[in-house]
Design a protein around this motif. Structure first.
Motif: not given
Ligand SMILES: Cc1cc2nc3c(=O)[nH]c(=O)nc-3n(C[C@H](O)[C@H](O)[C@H](O)COP(=O)(O)OP(=O)(O)OC[C@H]3O[C@@H](n4cnc5c(N)ncnc54)[C@H](O)[C@@H]3O)c2cc1C
Length: 382
Positions: A316-335
């Protein structure tokens, strides 16, 4: 013991149980398997292959070695290139055709003494005082159209049909997360991209995930599309769901019969293989009288349910469309937040280590895991 379904999960538990000396009948209706294409298997698959005695044979069956997977979040940052291995584990995984892998494990189950009956349709469990004591199979010659096959234990590995688990509860599904799966095959000459890398990328603002999976004889190109944006009906529909009950007196469910929670991201086929390995171990403890069946069954339910829940959350995390608008740092933080959370961290960490080849997916005899794997050792720097 009766195993219903000779897909990846059923063939594996049949082979591992026959290898421990149990008399195993595998009943399969010759129907549709969970996957008709390619599978990417990370290094964790070696522990199952080793126990099956198939580490050498898998390459002869057409598996292709893999060392890296690439995940492109579609956010403009450089794609993440991750090894399919973990520190100190095996140094590669495989890309393999699903049918070829299943055939290999079925053959091994036969060599170890399991009997495969390939055209038998199981219609449901035989239940006596809440204990499963066998299965009903279709039989056109009898009065009610069925006959019984008794069994000391029944394994439901019938994939989405859930012929035994379905007798004990509905499926709990999440239609809002439905995706359409499209796959095509290219010849290796037609394909572009790195020849040994499983490449996955988000496109079109997260509405579409695309993958390229190079096997030995073909390259699979697949897409996961949101149903509302897909008019093409030539697809397989994927919906996450889990069975309300996945084990009880005299039975357990494994593989897709227990639940379907991830289309792509945490190697669902390897999770099914590792779950079948853990289930075979647990069954042996119970059937040989080394452990209490009720306690083991409860631990199996807890551990497997947790695994399915955390893989569903990761997908669900990966499929969430808002992930594509995140920067790499935000993705790393959330993961990192998810991996460290109380809610998902322990099960996700265990699943990740198992997929890397550094421990079992779960161990019903020792649910907290051995002391060493419970300690998060810092990785050496450099
Ligand atoms: C479209 C799609 C793409 C996928 N891609 C990937 C991927 O790239 N990588 C990955 O890791 N995983 C992938 N998966 C997931 C993976 O393929 C499944 O998790 C895996 O196949 C589960 O295996 P299984 O043995 O539980 O079920 P199945 O493979 O579905 O086996 C079930 C067996 O039970 C038999 N059966 C069913 N009903 C009965 C009955 N009534 N009586 C007797 N026999 C019965 C069927 O004939 C079948 O042989 C994909 C799944 C789908 C649907």
């Amino acid at each position: 013991m009766v195993v219903v379904g000779a897909g990846l999960a059923g063939a594996t538990i049949a082979a591992l149980s026959a290898g421990r000396g149990y008399r195993v009948r595998v009943l399969d209706n010759g129907g549709r398997a969970g996957n008709s294409g390619a599978e990417a298997l990370p290094a964790g698959v070696h522990s199952v292959l080793e126990e099956l005695g198939l580490r050498e044979q898998i390459v002869a069956a057409g598996a292709r070695r893999s060392e890296y997977a690439v995940l492109d979040w579609g956010n403009g940052s450089a794609p993440w290139r991750s090894p399919v291995t973990g520190p100190g584990s095996y140094d590669h995984g495989y890309h393999v055709d699903y049918a070829a892998l299943v055939e290999l494990i079925r053959r091994r189950a036969g060599e170890l003494g399991a009997t495969l009956e390939p055209s038998v349709t199981v219609t449901g469990p035989v239940v006596s005082n809440d204990v499963v004591t066998g299965v009903y199979v279709r039989d056109r010659g009898s009065d009610d159209g069925t006959h019984r096959i008794p069994a000391r234990f029944v394994v439901d590995a019938s994939g989405e049909d859930r012929v035994i688990a379905g007798g004990f509860g509905d499926r709990v599904s999440d239609p809002a997360s439905t995706r359409h799966v499209h796959r095509t095959r290219l010849s290796p000459e037609q394909a572009t991209g790195e020849p040994e890398v499983f490449h996955t990328e988000a496109q079109a603002d997260g509405a579409l995930w695309r993958w390229v999976l190079p096997c030995a004889d073909y390259v699979e190109v697949g897409q996961l599309r949101r149903p509302e944006q897909d008019r093409d009906s030539t697809c397989t529909v994927w919906t996450p769901w889990s069975s309300q009950r996945i084990a009880g007196p005299g039975w357990l469910a494994v593989g897709d019969a227990a639940g379907v929670s991830d289309p792509l991201f945490l190697s669902p086929a390897t999770v099914a293989l590792l779950a079948a390995q853990a289930a075979a171990e647990m069954l042996h403890s119970v059937l040989s009288g080394l452990a209490d069946g009720v306690e083991m069954s409860a631990r199996y339910v807890d551990a497997y349910t947790e695994t399915l829940r955390c893989t569903r959350e990761f997908a669900a995390f990966c499929l969430d469309p808002s992930r594509q608008r995140q920067t790499e740092a935000e993705l790393v933080r959330d993961l990192t937040g998810m991996l460290n959370s109380r809610e998902f961290g322990p099960a996700l960490g265990r699943t990740r280590r198992a997929l890397e080849g550094n421990g079992p997916l779960f161990d019903c005899e020792c649910p907290e895991g051995p002391l060493v794997s419970a300690l998060e050792m810092p990785l050496p720097r450099g």
